[in-house]
Design an enzyme around this catalytic site. Structure first.
Site, PDB file in Angstrom:
ATOM      1  N   ASP A 143       0.850  -1.201   0.000  1.00 52.01           N
ATOM      2  CA  ASP A 143       0.000   0.000   0.000  1.00 52.01           C
ATOM      3  C   ASP A 143       0.885   1.249   0.000  1.00 52.01           C
ATOM      4  O   ASP A 143       2.043   1.191   0.424  1.00 52.01           O
ATOM      5  CB  ASP A 143      -0.917   0.010   1.236  1.00 52.01           C
ATOM      6  CG  ASP A 143      -0.135  -0.070   2.544  1.00 52.01           C
ATOM      7  OD1 ASP A 143       0.700  -0.992   2.680  1.00 52.01           O
ATOM      8  OD2 ASP A 143      -0.316   0.802   3.421  1.00 52.01           O
ATOM      9  N   GLU A 154      -0.066  -1.038   5.809  1.00 52.49           N
ATOM     10  CA  GLU A 154       0.970  -0.592   6.756  1.00 52.49           C
ATOM     11  C   GLU A 154       0.796   0.880   7.091  1.00 52.49           C
ATOM     12  O   GLU A 154       0.978   1.303   8.227  1.00 52.49           O
ATOM     13  CB  GLU A 154       2.373  -0.827   6.162  1.00 52.49           C
ATOM     14  CG  GLU A 154       3.506  -0.652   7.176  1.00 52.49           C
ATOM     15  CD  GLU A 154       3.991   0.783   7.353  1.00 52.49           C
ATOM     16  OE1 GLU A 154       4.665   1.053   8.357  1.00 52.49           O
ATOM     17  OE2 GLU A 154       3.693   1.644   6.500  1.00 52.49           O
TER      18      GLU A 154
HETATM   19 ZN   LIG Z   1       6.543   1.953   4.458  1.00 57.25          ZN
END
Ligand SMILES: [Zn+2]
Length: 412
Positions: free
Chosen positions: A95, A159
């Site tokens: 991501d 994340e």
């Molecule tokens: Zn990162």
């Protein structure tokens, strides 16, 4: 040439392959929030790894792990492993943060290769790290070395919003079998992140009583109470927090202190001529590994409630977010191995530092896995317009990953 030298050469010869993989990944705008194009990215990585002969699965993350507001956007994890029993796990998040404005070199999702760099959103944080892992594994599998150290790979989402539906779920699912783990976030090759600071985000709401602006004596002004309260926090609480310094090194060195930042979000009042009946502000409290997160929550809340009592105002403290700090064990065998291998493979002795921001490594460490964060940089290009990675750094990271799987250091 030794077999390890052959392998390092092989990684070098895959430079264009890694650049192509990175460009393909950057072109898939896996932006979070909300978490778009995740399946496209996972399908791409699955096919790539399958073609290399690995057994791969794409795991759909159960909805209950996905933050409420993004439930319409399913989360997926790519998990792959070698035919040998896994000893080391390589992880990367796919991501990326939203592109924002100010891009000059190229559009955020139109990767551009120029002057030894690849530009685009996610180039360094951290699709470049993913490409390095893929390159290392491809070199390993194609070089014909048979007694390599078994490995697992995972590419995880979210994340950038805390990782609960990514690395968090992966670890919880029990799939990770390795004793060691490398997270390929952009530490840069000169430093290895042996842990990171934690955080607690508070929201403090002062509750007053509304009244007409012409008769302020009939109300209780929440704004005025808030100002008094914040004053006390700045004068008494913040110096206490900032007197605490971690024993671990950080880059920059200012990061060694615990910190408290006030007013990231401030809300209150409805109109010029109405006494505000509520006012709220947030606090971003960064926690060093020597502090306990429970103590941090308790200390702040007690302080605010004590002052509120003195000021005779009504206050509520809410915890918006929390993340424990983490640090790898002092006897980390992976750390010794990584330092030896980096020196051998790329002639670098990475410095051990604490990362100032949060990382997915805590999920692995909490599960008892010996984990470090080490990946291609530069760190400072992340989350910025014209984000880029240095191709040489990506190739060298891949050399270190590949060498880790052949030097036998992890098997002793
Ligand atoms: Zn990162």
């Amino acid at each position: 040439m030794s077999r390890c030298e052959v392998l390092l050469e092989k990684v070098c010869s895959l430079r264009d392959f890694m650049v192509r993989v990175l460009c393909d990944l950057v072109a898939i705008p896996t932006v979070v929030p909300p978490g778009e194009h995740y399946l496209d990215c996972c399908t791409y990585l699955r096919d790539l790894l399958r073609d290399m002969g690995l057994s791969v699965e794409v795991i759909e993350v159960p909805r209950e792990y996905v933050p409420e507001e993004y439930r319409d956007y399913p989360r997926y994890i790519v998990y792959a492993r070698s035919s040998r029993d896994p000893i080391i796990h390589f992880n990367g998040h796919y991501d990326v943060v939203p592109p924002g404005g100010g891009w000059v070199v190229t559009d955020p999702f139109k990767p551009k290769v120029m002057n030894g760099k690849v530009y685009g959103r996610g180039a360094v944080d951290m699709k470049g790290g993913i490409a390095a892992i893929v390159g290392a594994v491809k070199a390993l599998l194609e070089s014909g070395i048979e007694d390599y150290t078994g490995f697992e790979l995972s590419f995880t989402p979210d994340e950038e919003i805390g990782g609960r539906a990514g690395a968090g779920y992966l670890v919880k699912s029990g799939r990770v079998r390795s004793r060691f783990c490398i997270v390929a976030e952009p530490s840069g090759l000169n430093q290895v992140w042996i842990g990171h600071k934690g955080l607690v985000w508070f929201e403090v709401t002062v509750i007053g009583k509304s009244a007409h602006g012409s008769t302020p004596w009939l109300g209780v002004n929440a704004f005025e109470c808030m100002v008094e309260l914040v004053h006390r926090l700045l004068r008494e609480y913040r110096p206490l927090v900032e007197s605490r310094v971690t024993r671990f090194e950080t880059i920059p060195p200012e990061g060694r202190r615990a910190t408290a930042m006030f007013g990231g979000v401030v809300r209150g009042g409805v109109k010029v001529n109405v006494v505000p009946d509520t006012c709220s502000f947030t606090v971003d409290r960064r926690v060093i590994p020597e502090e306990s997160i429970d103590d941090v929550k308790h200390e702040f809340t007690e302080f605010v409630l004590k002052v509120a009592k003195e000021l005779k105002c009504d206050v509520k403290v809410k915890i918006l977010e929390e993340m424990k700090p983490c640090i790898v064990s002092e006897s980390s065998r992976l750390l010794t191995a990584l330092k030896n291998v980096a020196k051998y493979a790329i002639g670098v002795e990475p410095k051990e530092t604490l990362c100032i921001g949060g990382l997915d490594m805590r999920y692995f460490i909490e599960a008892g896995i010996d984990t470090l964060t080490y990946g291609p940089g530069p760190t400072e290009a992340a989350h910025r317009p014209d984000e880029y990675i240095v191709i040489e750094s990506m190739v060298k990271a891949a050399q270190v990953y590949a060498a880790l799987c052949t030097r036998g250091e992890l098997l002793q």
